[in-house]
Design a protein around this motif. Sequence first.
Motif, PDB file in Angstrom:
ATOM      1  N   UNK A 354      30.676 -75.301 -10.250  1.00 50.52           N
ATOM      2  CA  UNK A 354      29.390 -75.646  -9.625  1.00 50.52           C
ATOM      3  C   UNK A 354      28.404 -74.495  -9.741  1.00 50.52           C
ATOM      4  N   UNK A 355      28.873 -73.291  -9.461  1.00 54.57           N
ATOM      5  CA  UNK A 355      27.983 -72.125  -9.525  1.00 54.57           C
ATOM      6  C   UNK A 355      27.435 -71.930 -10.925  1.00 54.57           C
ATOM      7  N   UNK A 356      28.304 -72.085 -11.920  1.00 55.75           N
ATOM      8  CA  UNK A 356      27.826 -71.928 -13.291  1.00 55.75           C
ATOM      9  C   UNK A 356      26.808 -73.000 -13.640  1.00 55.75           C
ATOM     10  N   UNK A 357      27.140 -74.249 -13.386  1.00 63.68           N
ATOM     11  CA  UNK A 357      26.253 -75.340 -13.798  1.00 63.68           C
ATOM     12  C   UNK A 357      24.912 -75.279 -13.069  1.00 63.68           C
ATOM     13  N   UNK A 358      24.939 -74.845 -11.832  1.00 62.99           N
ATOM     14  CA  UNK A 358      23.691 -74.643 -11.096  1.00 62.99           C
ATOM     15  C   UNK A 358      22.868 -73.524 -11.738  1.00 62.99           C
ATOM     16  N   UNK A 359      23.529 -72.418 -12.086  1.00 61.15           N
ATOM     17  CA  UNK A 359      22.825 -71.304 -12.712  1.00 61.15           C
ATOM     18  C   UNK A 359      22.303 -71.646 -14.087  1.00 61.15           C
ATOM     19  N   UNK A 364      17.428 -73.343 -17.475  1.00 60.99           N
ATOM     20  CA  UNK A 364      17.010 -74.361 -18.432  1.00 60.99           C
ATOM     21  C   UNK A 364      17.862 -74.310 -19.692  1.00 60.99           C
ATOM     22  N   UNK A 365      19.145 -73.930 -19.521  1.00 63.25           N
ATOM     23  CA  UNK A 365      20.142 -73.972 -20.589  1.00 63.25           C
ATOM     24  C   UNK A 365      19.719 -73.119 -21.791  1.00 63.25           C
ATOM     25  N   UNK A 376      23.440 -61.060 -20.555  1.00 60.86           N
ATOM     26  CA  UNK A 376      24.708 -61.554 -21.100  1.00 60.86           C
ATOM     27  C   UNK A 376      24.922 -63.036 -20.806  1.00 60.86           C
ATOM     28  N   UNK A 377      23.835 -63.759 -20.510  1.00 59.46           N
ATOM     29  CA  UNK A 377      23.993 -65.177 -20.192  1.00 59.46           C
ATOM     30  C   UNK A 377      24.638 -65.944 -21.332  1.00 59.46           C
ATOM     31  N   UNK A 378      24.391 -65.519 -22.593  1.00 61.63           N
ATOM     32  CA  UNK A 378      25.036 -66.196 -23.720  1.00 61.63           C
ATOM     33  C   UNK A 378      26.547 -66.220 -23.576  1.00 61.63           C
ATOM     34  N   UNK A 379      27.126 -65.132 -23.079  1.00 60.13           N
ATOM     35  CA  UNK A 379      28.589 -65.090 -22.949  1.00 60.13           C
ATOM     36  C   UNK A 379      29.072 -66.172 -21.998  1.00 60.13           C
ATOM     37  N   UNK A 380      28.320 -66.406 -20.927  1.00 60.05           N
ATOM     38  CA  UNK A 380      28.672 -67.481 -20.002  1.00 60.05           C
ATOM     39  C   UNK A 380      28.477 -68.852 -20.617  1.00 60.05           C
ATOM     40  N   UNK A 403      20.884 -76.415 -27.917  1.00 58.44           N
ATOM     41  CA  UNK A 403      20.180 -75.127 -27.919  1.00 58.44           C
ATOM     42  C   UNK A 403      20.908 -74.085 -28.751  1.00 58.44           C
ATOM     43  N   UNK A 404      22.243 -74.111 -28.705  1.00 57.29           N
ATOM     44  CA  UNK A 404      23.022 -73.185 -29.526  1.00 57.29           C
ATOM     45  C   UNK A 404      22.742 -73.422 -31.005  1.00 57.29           C
TER      46      UNK A 404
END
Length: 546
Positions: A354-359, A364-365, A376-380, A403-404
């Motif tokens: 939940x925390x990840x998907x909310x973040x 905006x992905x 380092x958001x790409x790593x997540x 997006x990737x």
Amino acid sequence: MKSVFFLLIFLSILSCAPAKKQSASIHINTIGFLPDAAKKASLTGEAGQFFVKEAATNELVFEGTARGPFSQDDVDQDVWIADFSTFTNPGKFYLELPDGARSVEFEIGNDVYKPAFYTSMRAFYLWRCGMAVEGTHNGQHFAHNACHLEDGYEDYLGKADSRRDGTGGWHDAGDYGKYTVNAGITVGMLFMAWEQFQHQLEPIALDLPETAVGFPDFLKELKWETDWLLKMPYPDGSGRVSHKLTRTNFAPFIKAHEDQEKRFFTEWSSAATASFVAVMAQAARYFKPYDEAYAAQCLDAAILSYQILKANPEHKRFEQGDFKTGGYQSADVDDRLWAAAELWKTTGDAEYLHDFEQGATAMDFKIDENWDWSDVSNLGMFAYVLSERGGQNPEIVEKLKQNILAVADQIVEQGDADVYGRPLGGRYYWGCNGTVARQVMNLQTAFRISPDESYRETALDAIGHLFGRNYYNRSYVTGLGANPPLYPHDRNSGSDEVEHPWPGYLVGGGHSATGWKDEQEDFATNEIAINWQAALVYALAGFVEN
């Protein structure tokens, strides 16, 4: 170490060398090429026909016509492209032009990247703090005694002259400090290399001391760093993690074991704590097959530190104060996102998902094309998309995949447009060579989603750029490739009596297309650093064959 005398001899040799030995007009990946991969060289000056000849016999094995000229303002050059991709024979070769100009010798083969991977990965061992290290490369011996055995003091944690164990880990860069935030992205990228290329990396012996019995050598080296990271949380059990462990100022150019000034644990930061969580969650996954008890210790530490982050949602910045060493100041949103992704990937706990998907939704992905330790958001995002655990929101997965791929397509376009195959385009700054290598992770992740060969071709172009297909016609990695850096900003290299620098290290690169200087004093363009190094290792790992 290396004196002006040696430099003058080196320049004299170059000036006296016959033109056919090597020409600055042929810029090529001096490590070599995989047989079935694209093979290109960049030619400056008037160019038309080119010839590929076997090194041992001078026999002509391929000829072609270069495309061009292509004009590029940042290098102020017209450049032709020699493409000999259809030539797949293994062996050692060189390119020659009609006027007799000749490239360095290069190899075509399935294992051309293995020696570079070995030396670049073993460079982490040579960075080890708290133990004696040694190695030999090209007949040169490199060594220092056990160092920084008094790490570290807790004066800045309210305990004057109190010392607790902070020994171990890797020196961070050209200095001898140890920084949690930069350790995080470094170990994170190396763990991702293991996840994606384990079957290629597991058999490779790195000739390391036995510091983790039963571990494959690649993970053995990572454990040296995670052992140190486990010493960085406050001893009060709160889960807060010190931002760094360093002197208050940088050491002069002395040997590591001669650096006797006090080094201190600093106050915590939320970015360092979140980065610690992510790495410990990864360690729990990847170390479990080799040491279940240690993996459990890593996971417990990750969960504890995540709890302090949840209890303190505001960004806790580290204030430098008395410290003049590396700041690694970073917002923590990206680190928290990565921490949640890795904890979910390890445990499957719905809270972390939940925390990840909310973040990710709040971001905006977004997928970054140009990134480093400060984001380092790409790593997540990559951890979440590539996970086989299941349970992800399919709409979020699809948006991230789109997006990737869009960013990977942008990187390919930039690489194709650059006369030296540089996928970062016209952007130059401190450590930009590390970003060029790190873009390979974007491309390899995209390839796993959609196996478009252009992603891997651009990844190989990025590697080729770092090893000689660049404006300088030089390798950017010490001890590897043709005409590599001789004077990196590195205290190990600058304080010993060995002529050559310590091997396998990627230097940062210029702040403009023509602004790199191979000078020890030029830390802004010629320093080395673990985060750039990990990107290089990751890039090479995907093309190592056994």
